[in-house]
Design an enzyme around this catalytic site. Structure first.
Site: not given
Length: 257
Positions: A186-187, A99, A160, A208-209
């Site tokens: 993301a997001g 990635k 995040g 992830n977050t």
């Protein structure tokens, strides 16, 4: 037929890709990954040890023989850094899948699009299976596909942030024009965000977050697994058309006066 998608020569059943950062320890990381049902996990090469056998190694807890490891170039701010980091990951023995993430702004963590395109161009030529993290720009996604990237990974919102999908209309354009998998990256903040990505027609979602930062990461990982499954089924089933006015849900023909 089994519902799968492919990246390079690999085929996946799970449409949820999860990160390995921000957990309290490697044991919690593994429990959350197991709960998510993910077959592929992403690892920040510059931040998590996967190369030094003399130190605690993430791969001892997330073994490559069980999971597909997706090294990422998080923390890179130039194309040259990203290229070097990808090469390091391949030398560490985790394969050609990578990635590409080149950050252009420290406050928003938005990607440097030009540097991402350049790094992807070089690495595709070197035989990498490249998954680039980019803005939700259809023009850039098309350029990356034409370069030979195995997928495109437009953001839903800043890394995040947990804001969810901010521009579903751009995502729809990207999905409609793409011949390679589209993976929202993301997001994402909650399970409904993940379901929405799959309902739009995205092939997968990476996060992830949203999991690691939850009060109960393992429970949230399970919630994300269920949401991705529900969103995909909703997309395949085909939603009803939107209408301005009501339509009776029960038949009215043959009713007695």
């Amino acid at each position: 037929m089994e519902d799968t998608f492919s990246l390079g020569e690999r085929t996946f059943r799970s449409r949820l890709i999860v990160g390995t950062g921000k957990y309290k320890d490697f044991a919690e990381t593994r429990r959350a990954i197991d709960a998510s049902g993910a077959e592929m996990v992403t690892v920040a090469v510059r931040r998590v040890n996967i190369t030094d056998p003399g130190k605690e190694n993430l791969l001892d807890h997330v073994p490559p023989e069980k999971f597909v490891i997706l090294p990422n170039t998080a923390g890179c701010y130039t194309a040259e850094e990203a290229i070097r980091t990808a090469r390091l990951a391949r030398e560490a023995g985790v394969g050609n899948l990578v990635k590409i993430e080149v950050i252009g702004d420290e406050k928003t963590l938005f990607p440097d699009v030009a540097a991402t395109v350049e790094a992807s161009r070089v690495l595709v030529k070197e035989g990498f299976v490249v998954l680039p993290y980019v803005t939700d720009d259809p023009v850039t996604c098309k350029k990356l596909e034409d370069l030979g990237c195995a997928a495109v990974m437009p953001l839903a919102a800043p890394i995040g942030s947990g804001l969810g999908i901010r521009n579903p209309y751009n995502l729809k354009i990207i999905i409609e024009q793409s011949r390679v998998p589209v993976i929202v990256d993301a997001g994402v903040g909650c399970a409904s965000d993940a379901a929405r990505a799959l309902e739009l027609g995205c092939d997968a979602v990476l996060m992830n977050t949203a999991i690691a930062g939850a009060t109960d990461p393992v429970m949230m990982a399970e919630a994300m697994r269920l949401a991705v499954d529900a969103g995909r089924k909703s997309f395949l089933a085909g939603r009803i058309a939107r209408k301005l006015y009501a339509t009776a849900s029960s038949p009215i023909e043959g009713m007695l006066d």
